[in-house]
Design a protein around this motif. Structure first.
Motif: not given
Length: 122
Positions: A63-91
């Motif tokens: 996932m390195k270079g394609r996915f980015t994890i981030s957090s927003d403490i104020a919103k108690n939210t964690v994000y996963l930005q997924m770019n360059g998705l491939k069929p094998e990412d299906t899950a």
């Protein structure tokens, strides 16, 4: 800790999606939050993890270079930005709250969201 994941869907190969995980409850007691994924017939696998402060992140090698994890403490939210998705990412993708042990292992997390399904078409 209660977790609610969202943002999955159907996307073509090469496309992007952003997953969100809203946490409620005693989130301040959980230093890391993680994302895992599970394809049908496969075991649940580590995707990424982040400290709530955002100062520490970890990714599975594929996932390195394609996915980015981030957090927003104020919103108690964690994000996963997924770019360059491939069929094998299906899950189904799950967010989880870390309790102890290795952040790369599912047994180190004791609270799990309901999962959000990602389908990547070729």
């Amino acid at each position: 800790v209660q977790l609610q994941a969202s943002g999955g869907g159907l996307v073509q190969a090469g496309g992007s999606l952003r997953l969100s995980c809203v946490a409620s409850g005693r989130t301040f007691s959980r230093y890391y939050m993680g994302w895992f994924r599970q394809a049908p017939g496969s075991e649940r696998k580590f995707v990424a993890a982040i400290s709530w402060s955002g100062g520490s992140t970890a990714y599975a090698d594929s996932m390195k270079g394609r996915f980015t994890i981030s957090s927003d403490i104020a919103k108690n939210t964690v994000y996963l930005q997924m770019n360059g998705l491939k069929p094998e990412d299906t899950a189904s993708y799950y967010c989880a709250a870390y309790v102890s042990g290795s952040i790369y292992h599912s047994f180190s997390y004791d609270s799990w969201g309901q999962g959000t399904k990602v389908t990547v078409s070729s």
